[in-house]
Design a protein around this motif. Structure first.
Motif, PDB file in Angstrom:
ATOM      1  N   SER A  50       0.862  -1.182   0.000  1.00 55.54           N
ATOM      2  CA  SER A  50       0.000   0.000   0.000  1.00 55.54           C
ATOM      3  C   SER A  50       0.899   1.232   0.000  1.00 55.54           C
ATOM      4  O   SER A  50       1.615   1.482   0.969  1.00 55.54           O
ATOM      5  CB  SER A  50      -0.897   0.005   1.239  1.00 55.54           C
ATOM      6  N   VAL A  51       0.865   1.970  -1.087  1.00 55.22           N
ATOM      7  CA  VAL A  51       1.789   3.087  -1.268  1.00 55.22           C
ATOM      8  C   VAL A  51       1.045   4.357  -1.649  1.00 55.22           C
ATOM      9  O   VAL A  51      -0.130   4.334  -1.986  1.00 55.22           O
ATOM     10  CB  VAL A  51       2.836   2.778  -2.361  1.00 55.22           C
ATOM     11  N   SER A  52       1.788   5.435  -1.639  1.00 61.05           N
ATOM     12  CA  SER A  52       1.349   6.688  -2.237  1.00 61.05           C
ATOM     13  C   SER A  52       2.247   6.957  -3.430  1.00 61.05           C
ATOM     14  O   SER A  52       3.430   6.585  -3.427  1.00 61.05           O
ATOM     15  CB  SER A  52       1.458   7.847  -1.251  1.00 61.05           C
ATOM     16  N   GLY A  70      -4.881   2.008   3.163  1.00 60.19           N
ATOM     17  CA  GLY A  70      -3.934   1.343   4.047  1.00 60.19           C
ATOM     18  C   GLY A  70      -2.513   1.873   3.975  1.00 60.19           C
ATOM     19  O   GLY A  70      -1.650   1.424   4.734  1.00 60.19           O
ATOM     20  N   ALA A  71      -2.239   2.824   3.078  1.00 62.55           N
ATOM     21  CA  ALA A  71      -0.881   3.389   3.005  1.00 62.55           C
ATOM     22  C   ALA A  71      -0.627   4.248   4.234  1.00 62.55           C
ATOM     23  O   ALA A  71      -1.531   4.908   4.744  1.00 62.55           O
ATOM     24  CB  ALA A  71      -0.719   4.221   1.735  1.00 62.55           C
ATOM     25  N   GLY A  72       0.589   4.213   4.719  1.00 63.02           N
ATOM     26  CA  GLY A  72       0.957   4.965   5.906  1.00 63.02           C
ATOM     27  C   GLY A  72       0.730   6.458   5.754  1.00 63.02           C
ATOM     28  O   GLY A  72       0.784   6.999   4.645  1.00 63.02           O
ATOM     29  N   HIS A  74       2.588   8.854   6.467  1.00 60.01           N
ATOM     30  CA  HIS A  74       3.782   9.570   6.006  1.00 60.01           C
ATOM     31  C   HIS A  74       4.024   9.429   4.508  1.00 60.01           C
ATOM     32  O   HIS A  74       4.819  10.175   3.936  1.00 60.01           O
ATOM     33  CB  HIS A  74       5.016   9.044   6.752  1.00 60.01           C
ATOM     34  N   THR A  75       3.352   8.496   3.860  1.00 65.04           N
ATOM     35  CA  THR A  75       3.701   8.152   2.482  1.00 65.04           C
ATOM     36  C   THR A  75       3.382   9.236   1.449  1.00 65.04           C
ATOM     37  O   THR A  75       4.144   9.378   0.485  1.00 65.04           O
ATOM     38  CB  THR A  75       3.101   6.800   2.058  1.00 65.04           C
ATOM     39  N   PRO A  76       2.301  10.025   1.592  1.00 61.51           N
ATOM     40  CA  PRO A  76       2.092  11.068   0.571  1.00 61.51           C
ATOM     41  C   PRO A  76       3.237  12.083   0.534  1.00 61.51           C
ATOM     42  O   PRO A  76       3.716  12.459  -0.541  1.00 61.51           O
ATOM     43  CB  PRO A  76       0.777  11.736   0.980  1.00 61.51           C
ATOM     44  N   ASP A  77       3.695  12.519   1.705  1.00 64.07           N
ATOM     45  CA  ASP A  77       4.790  13.488   1.738  1.00 64.07           C
ATOM     46  C   ASP A  77       6.091  12.863   1.253  1.00 64.07           C
ATOM     47  O   ASP A  77       6.856  13.504   0.532  1.00 64.07           O
ATOM     48  CB  ASP A  77       4.961  14.077   3.136  1.00 64.07           C
ATOM     49  N   ALA A  78       6.336  11.616   1.640  1.00 60.78           N
ATOM     50  CA  ALA A  78       7.561  10.946   1.182  1.00 60.78           C
ATOM     51  C   ALA A  78       7.556  10.809  -0.338  1.00 60.78           C
ATOM     52  O   ALA A  78       8.574  11.083  -0.995  1.00 60.78           O
ATOM     53  CB  ALA A  78       7.694   9.570   1.837  1.00 60.78           C
ATOM     54  N   ALA A  79       6.431  10.419  -0.915  1.00 61.37           N
ATOM     55  CA  ALA A  79       6.336  10.271  -2.371  1.00 61.37           C
ATOM     56  C   ALA A  79       6.562  11.612  -3.063  1.00 61.37           C
ATOM     57  O   ALA A  79       7.305  11.704  -4.046  1.00 61.37           O
ATOM     58  CB  ALA A  79       4.979   9.697  -2.753  1.00 61.37           C
ATOM     59  N   ARG A  80       5.941  12.668  -2.550  1.00 55.28           N
ATOM     60  CA  ARG A  80       6.091  13.992  -3.148  1.00 55.28           C
ATOM     61  C   ARG A  80       7.552  14.457  -3.085  1.00 55.28           C
ATOM     62  O   ARG A  80       8.099  14.960  -4.061  1.00 55.28           O
ATOM     63  CB  ARG A  80       5.191  15.013  -2.439  1.00 55.28           C
ATOM     64  N   GLU A 128      14.938  15.268 -22.278  1.00 55.17           N
ATOM     65  CA  GLU A 128      14.300  16.361 -21.541  1.00 55.17           C
ATOM     66  C   GLU A 128      13.442  15.818 -20.396  1.00 55.17           C
ATOM     67  O   GLU A 128      12.574  14.971 -20.599  1.00 55.17           O
ATOM     68  CB  GLU A 128      13.436  17.193 -22.478  1.00 55.17           C
ATOM     69  N   THR A 129      13.682  16.305 -19.190  1.00 55.64           N
ATOM     70  CA  THR A 129      12.886  15.928 -18.029  1.00 55.64           C
ATOM     71  C   THR A 129      11.619  16.774 -18.027  1.00 55.64           C
ATOM     72  O   THR A 129      11.688  18.004 -17.983  1.00 55.64           O
ATOM     73  CB  THR A 129      13.669  16.142 -16.720  1.00 55.64           C
ATOM     74  N   ILE A 130      10.454  16.109 -18.087  1.00 51.15           N
ATOM     75  CA  ILE A 130       9.173  16.823 -18.109  1.00 51.15           C
ATOM     76  C   ILE A 130       8.427  16.699 -16.786  1.00 51.15           C
ATOM     77  O   ILE A 130       7.346  17.245 -16.618  1.00 51.15           O
ATOM     78  CB  ILE A 130       8.277  16.352 -19.270  1.00 51.15           C
ATOM     79  N   GLY A 131       8.990  15.954 -15.853  1.00 50.95           N
ATOM     80  CA  GLY A 131       8.363  15.759 -14.558  1.00 50.95           C
ATOM     81  C   GLY A 131       9.079  14.660 -13.803  1.00 50.95           C
ATOM     82  O   GLY A 131      10.186  14.256 -14.171  1.00 50.95           O
ATOM     83  N   ALA A 132       8.429  14.175 -12.754  1.00 50.86           N
ATOM     84  CA  ALA A 132       9.009  13.076 -11.979  1.00 50.86           C
ATOM     85  C   ALA A 132       7.899  12.388 -11.210  1.00 50.86           C
ATOM     86  O   ALA A 132       6.865  12.981 -10.901  1.00 50.86           O
ATOM     87  CB  ALA A 132      10.073  13.588 -11.024  1.00 50.86           C
ATOM     88  N   ILE A 133       8.147  11.131 -10.887  1.00 50.37           N
ATOM     89  CA  ILE A 133       7.254  10.362 -10.038  1.00 50.37           C
ATOM     90  C   ILE A 133       8.002   9.940  -8.790  1.00 50.37           C
ATOM     91  O   ILE A 133       9.199   9.606  -8.859  1.00 50.37           O
ATOM     92  CB  ILE A 133       6.674   9.117 -10.763  1.00 50.37           C
ATOM     93  N   GLY A 134       7.306   9.942  -7.687  1.00 45.28           N
ATOM     94  CA  GLY A 134       7.846   9.434  -6.439  1.00 45.28           C
ATOM     95  C   GLY A 134       6.852   8.451  -5.850  1.00 45.28           C
ATOM     96  O   GLY A 134       5.640   8.680  -5.900  1.00 45.28           O
ATOM     97  N   VAL A 135       7.363   7.358  -5.328  1.00 45.23           N
ATOM     98  CA  VAL A 135       6.524   6.341  -4.685  1.00 45.23           C
ATOM     99  C   VAL A 135       7.078   6.114  -3.291  1.00 45.23           C
ATOM    100  O   VAL A 135       8.293   6.017  -3.100  1.00 45.23           O
ATOM    101  CB  VAL A 135       6.513   5.019  -5.493  1.00 45.23           C
ATOM    102  N   GLY A 136       6.181   6.019  -2.323  1.00 47.07           N
ATOM    103  CA  GLY A 136       6.592   5.748  -0.949  1.00 47.07           C
ATOM    104  C   GLY A 136       5.623   4.816  -0.266  1.00 47.07           C
ATOM    105  O   GLY A 136       4.415   4.911  -0.473  1.00 47.07           O
TER     106      GLY A 136
END
Length: 160
Positions: A50-52, A70-72, A74-80, A128-136
């Motif tokens: 269960s992640v963000s 069920g994701a922790g 803290h996970t939204p901030d960690a992913a961001r 060219e970097t157009i964005g990024a994804i983070g998963v936590g």
């Protein structure tokens, strides 16, 4: 009167030169950001994680954020923050984890909003970097990163 025409001609030339020097950049659209975030959450869910997932644009501005049931907390901030780090550095955060072992790079952890843990991946079109994804939220950053990479593979045809 001649001075007026000379000044007008100079002004026109400057504005034309300025217009031709404007930056043309690509950025991630909202619909694609949402799709990538959904893909990442679903990829991890298949492994019972269960992640963000957060997707940011090229400037580090949040475009999409999903938190699985069920994701922790803290996970939204960690992913961001992982996505922000990857967008800013334009590199995968797992590489940065290795790089901070070098004393010259150790202070990267002191940059506001950086989170140097595996799980952040730049989204690129060509070079060219157009964005990024983070998963936590998975048991380790390596699993977070695998879900992010899987999400990007699913939309690879849209990143051309």
């Amino acid at each position: 009167m001649v001075k007026f025409w000379i000044l007008a001609s100079i002004a026109a030339a400057i504005s034309t030169a300025t217009a031709s020097n404007l930056l043309q950049v690509q950025n991630i659209p909202l619909n694609l950001a949402v799709e990538i975030a959904q893909n990442a959450v679903q990829s991890c869910a298949k492994q019972q994680y269960s992640v963000s997932a957060a997707v940011l644009d090229r400037e580090g501005v949040l475009r999409a954020l999903l938190r699985a049931d069920g994701a922790g907390v803290h996970t939204p901030d960690a992913a961001r923050r992982k996505a922000y780090t990857a967008a800013s550095a334009r590199t995968v955060t797992s590489t940065m984890v290795k790089n901070i072992q070098n004393p010259g790079a150790a202070q990267l952890v002191a940059i506001d909003n950086f989170l140097i843990l595996a799980g952040g991946v730049p989204i690129k079109v060509g070079n060219e970097t157009i964005g990024a994804i983070g998963v936590g939220g998975a048991p380790s950053g390596d699993f977070d990163e695998a879900c992010a990479q899987d999400a990007l593979k699913q939309v690879a045809d849209k990143l051309q």
